[in-house]
Write an enzyme that holds these catalytic residues in place. Structure first.
Site, PDB file in Angstrom:
ATOM      1  N   ASP A 103      78.674 -42.545 -53.973  1.00 27.82           N
ATOM      2  CA  ASP A 103      79.908 -41.754 -53.875  1.00 27.82           C
ATOM      3  C   ASP A 103      81.128 -42.661 -53.716  1.00 27.82           C
ATOM      4  O   ASP A 103      82.136 -42.505 -54.407  1.00 27.82           O
ATOM      5  CB  ASP A 103      79.839 -40.799 -52.674  1.00 27.82           C
ATOM      6  CG  ASP A 103      78.858 -39.652 -52.894  1.00 27.82           C
ATOM      7  OD1 ASP A 103      78.532 -39.373 -54.058  1.00 27.82           O
ATOM      8  OD2 ASP A 103      78.428 -39.047 -51.900  1.00 27.82           O
ATOM      9  N   GLU A 113      76.117 -41.654 -60.872  1.00 24.79           N
ATOM     10  CA  GLU A 113      74.840 -42.134 -61.412  1.00 24.79           C
ATOM     11  C   GLU A 113      74.952 -43.566 -61.936  1.00 24.79           C
ATOM     12  O   GLU A 113      74.005 -44.355 -61.818  1.00 24.79           O
ATOM     13  CB  GLU A 113      74.365 -41.197 -62.525  1.00 24.79           C
ATOM     14  CG  GLU A 113      74.112 -39.764 -62.079  1.00 24.79           C
ATOM     15  CD  GLU A 113      73.113 -39.665 -60.924  1.00 24.79           C
ATOM     16  OE1 GLU A 113      72.222 -40.528 -60.822  1.00 24.79           O
ATOM     17  OE2 GLU A 113      73.241 -38.724 -60.117  1.00 24.79           O
TER      18      GLU A 113
END
Length: 217
Positions: free
Chosen positions: A191, A123
Site C-alpha cells: 500500500d 500488486e
C-alpha cells in the site's frame, strides 16, 4: 490490505521513503530465473485450462496502464505481463516472475482509472519487493520438505517444461494455503510504496484508500 492506511493521508504516505533492504539474491530460496519459471508454469496451466480472457482491446488497455506504472518501479528485475481472469469476485494477484492477474470484475467496481491503477500499483509492489520469494524463504524453515519439492519441480522445468509443470502443480497443491498469503507487513508495504507509484505516474493517490474502503465494505 492493512486497514490502518485508511487513517493516514495519501499525500503523507506518498512522501519519498527508502525501500526496505531485500538482502542479496543468495539469501532467497528462489533465484530471479526460478521466479520467472514459477510464474510461467502457472500461466501455462491457466492457458491450458482456458481460464484466461483474451480480448485485444482490454489486453492493450491493461498493458498500457500497467506499463505506465512500471516506468516508476525501478527495482524490478524483469518485465511485467498482465492477464485478465474472467471472475465475478473482486481480486487481483501477483505471481512471481512479473505476472499480474486481474479479475474482470474490477472493471465494474472501480469508478475511475485511478482506482484500477491503484490495484495494479499494489500488486506491482508485491513483485517489485519480491514478497513471494521472501515469504518462501521464511516458510522454508517451517515446511522444508514441501518447499524442496516446489523448488525441485522448478529445476525440472529447466530441462523438461511439461514434466516440470506437472510436478509444480502437484507439489504446490500440497503446501498449506496459509503459506501463500502475504503477511500483513507485506500488504502494508505494498500500500505504502504503491501510493508512491501512483503519484510518480500521475495518478490520484487518494484512489488507493478510496478503493480499499470499497473492498472493506
Amino acid at each position: 490490505c492493512a486497514l490502518p492506511i485508511f487513517q493516514q493521508s495519501p499525500m503523507l504516505l506518498a512522501l519519498p521513503s527508502p525501500l526496505p533492504e531485500l538482502g542479496s539474491s543468495a539469501s532467497f530460496s528462489l533465484s530471479i530465473e526460478q521466479e520467472r519459471l514459477c510464474g510461467e508454469l502457472v500461466i501455462r496451466k491457466l492457458r491450458g485450462q482456458k481460464q484466461l480472457l483474451h480480448d485485444p482491446l482490454l489486453d492493450n488497455y491493461l498493458a498500457g496502464l500497467g506499463q505506465r506504472l512500471r516506468l516508476h518501479a525501478g527495482s524490478l528485475q524483469y518485465p511485467l505481463q498482465f492477464y485478465w481472469l474472467p471472475r465475478s469476485d473482486i481480486n487481483a494477484f501477483a505471481l512471481v516472475g512479473g505476472y499480474l492477474m486481474v479479475y474482470t470484475s474490477l472493471l465494474q467496481v472501480t469508478e475511475c482509472e485511478d482506482e484500477l491503477a491503484a490495484v495494479l500499483a499494489h500488486e506491482i509492489v508485491h513483485i517489485m519487493q519480491r514478497h513471494t520469494a521472501r515469504m518462501i524463504t521464511a516458510q522454508k524453515a517451517v515446511q522444508p520438505l514441501a518447499w524442496a519439492a516446489v523448488i525441485g519441480s522448478v529445476m525440472l522445468a529447466l530441462t523438461n517444461p511439461m514434466a516440470g509443470m506437472a510436478a509444480f502443480s502437484a507439489t504446490l497443491g500440497g503446501v498449506q494455503q496459509q503459506a501463500l498469503i502475504y503477511s500483513q507487513a507485506h500488504e502494508a508495504e505494498a500500500d505504502r510504496i504503491g501510493i508512491n507509484l501512483l503519484v510518480q505516474a500521475g495518478f490520484d493517490p487518494q484512489a488507493m484508500p478510496n478503493f480499499l474502503v470499497k473492498l472493506a465494505q
